[in-house]
Motif scaffolding. Structure first.
Motif, PDB file in Angstrom:
ATOM      1  N   LEU A   1       0.813  -1.213   0.000  1.00  0.00           N
ATOM      2  CA  LEU A   1       0.000   0.000   0.000  1.00  0.00           C
ATOM      3  C   LEU A   1       0.851   1.268   0.000  1.00  0.00           C
ATOM      4  N   VAL A   2       1.958   1.264   0.722  1.00  0.00           N
ATOM      5  CA  VAL A   2       2.853   2.417   0.773  1.00  0.00           C
ATOM      6  C   VAL A   2       4.272   1.930   0.510  1.00  0.00           C
TER       7      VAL A   2
ATOM      8  N   ARG B   1      -4.405   5.028   3.025  1.00  0.00           N
ATOM      9  CA  ARG B   1      -4.279   3.895   2.088  1.00  0.00           C
ATOM     10  C   ARG B   1      -5.000   2.658   2.612  1.00  0.00           C
TER      11      ARG B   1
ATOM     12  N   GLU C   1      -8.765   3.243   2.160  1.00  0.00           N
ATOM     13  CA  GLU C   1      -9.156   3.143   0.747  1.00  0.00           C
ATOM     14  C   GLU C   1      -9.167   1.691   0.294  1.00  0.00           C
ATOM     15  N   TRP C   2      -8.159   0.928   0.718  1.00  0.00           N
ATOM     16  CA  TRP C   2      -8.122  -0.472   0.308  1.00  0.00           C
ATOM     17  C   TRP C   2      -9.298  -1.244   0.916  1.00  0.00           C
TER      18      TRP C   2
END
Length: 421
Positions: free
Chosen positions: A58-59, A94, A97-98
């Motif tokens: 994710l990041v 993130r 959102e996921w």
């Protein structure tokens, strides 16, 4: 069924990563499985990921560590969580959102802070399974206080030992949440089991103070004095390496005790030994104990909270000794070193007894828990019916009040210290 694991950093090294990938691999035989890594810091993971398991970060810290959002503190991830400083407004965003867009049927969180995200942000169709890889009592009071509120949004909470599951049931009132022990699994060995003939004791894990390798080295000094042809091989890396090297030199054990560095996988090293050893003050589970036993080694371990006592059957497939007792540890090692037949018999028993930690039985239990949660969600009922409600409420309120008081006192003390600077 699609199952997603939410993990801190799948690209690093650690027990949670190992166990998550083991379970993901086993589940991938019958399900669509992905591992979602909040952070990524390198091109490829340290551990091999089964090609049937998709890996999604994710990041990416290689390109986003200086992102303005990553320089702001996290608001969802609890501040009392051990990894809090590595989380940020960017990770908050993130993860949210996921979760909002996931098509998974089941999401499994793998640490307290991620379980908080899961419990509060997963969409209604998702079954929410939180995993605990440490222990409730090991968490600071402020984190336990945060988890009491958040974990009510989970469907299932799993711990790696029954002792920890019992602690959650007694100290945390989580109405409707199914709390059950789900042990870590170890893949089936591919090499023949050790035959107990090698004059080698093997230990493995991070070289950190809680593992008490110093105690193990001191205990092994007695073995070396009576059986100078035996060796102790310690695998791993960490902050204690230099101190251990100095201890080995001071005790004159440089021909008997060896710091081998890290080895992955460890199977090829376990089978070169005849006895496994562990001297920890604290062990949430004890993956290395199971690994050694599955490779045919009886294990001598301290009977520390929580895992060893649920893994080793004292006198059958290993020995349990009091925490911090170098003499008892040395005696137990000498028992097995000096009795070839007993050592080999216990090694064979270890292989049999450790089969309960094979992927098959663990996956069957995981699937049962997931199926129960799905059925309950479809029926609009809680996964776990609440029993002895009044008693549980009173007991859990007592622990909650105590944790809240400790957390408040800690917060006040920190404020005073900041004012004195």
């Amino acid at each position: 069924m699609k199952i997603s694991f939410l993990i801190h950093n799948a690209y690093g090294i650690g027990g949670t990563i190992t166990t998550t990938l083991n379970l993901a691999q086993a589940l991938a035989a019958r399900h669509d499985v992905e591992v979602v890594s909040v952070l990524r810091h390198r091109e490829r993971p340290n551990f091999t990921v089964d090609p049937r398991v998709s890996l999604r970060p994710l990041v990416d810290l290689r390109t986003e560590k200086d992102d303005p959002l990553h320089l702001r503190p996290a608001r969802v991830f609890p501040a009392a969580e051990y990894r809090y400083q590595q989380y940020s407004e960017l990770t908050d965003r993130r993860i949210a959102e996921w979760l909002e867009g996931t098509d998974a049927d089941v999401v499994i969180g793998t640490r307290p802070g991620l379980n908080v995200h899961l419990a509060s942000q997963a969409p209604p169709h998702v079954v929410r399974v939180g995993q605990e890889h440490l222990t409730l009592d090991n968490h600071p009071p402020a984190l336990r206080t945060a988890l009491r509120r958040a974990y009510r949004g989970l469907d299932v909470l799993t711990t790696v030992t029954e002792a920890d599951a019992a602690a959650y049931r007694r100290k945390m009132r989580l109405p409707g949440v199914l709390v059950e022990a789900l042990p870590n699994s170890v893949p089936d060995p591919v090499l023949p089991a050790a035959d107990g003939r090698a004059k080698v004791v093997v230990a493995a894990g991070r070289l950190v103070p809680v593992k008490r390798y110093d105690l193990l080295v001191e205990a092994f000094a007695r073995v070396a004095a009576e059986h100078p042809d035996w060796q102790l091989r310690i695998y791993g890396k960490g902050e204690e390496r230099d101190r251990l090297r100095g201890l080995i030199q001071r005790l004159g054990l440089y021909d008997n005790v060896f710091l081998m560095g890290a080895a992955a996988p460890m199977e090829a090293e376990w089978v070169k030994g005849s006895i496994g050893a562990a001297a920890s003050n604290f062990e949430p589970f004890g993956m290395t104990l199971v690994e050694a036993m599955r490779c045919g080694l009886p294990v001598v371990s301290t009977d520390c909270p929580y895992g060893p006592g649920e893994i080793i059957k004292d006198g059958e497939d290993g020995r349990l000794v009091p925490v911090g007792d170098s003499a008892a540890l040395g005696d137990a090692l000498l028992e097995l070193v000096g009795d070839d037949e007993r050592r080999r018999r216990m090694g064979r028993t270890a292989v049999q007894n450790a089969r309960r930690f094979a992927p098959g039985p663990v996956v069957e239990q995981a699937e049962r828990l997931i199926d129960e949660a799905i059925s309950a969600r479809l029926a609009g009922r809680p996964v776990a019916p609440e029993r002895d409600r009044l008693h549980r409420t009173l007991v859990s309120r007592g622990f909650a009040a105590r944790d809240a008081a400790h957390a408040a006192a800690g917060s006040a003390l920190r404020a005073v210290r900041r004012g004195q600077r």
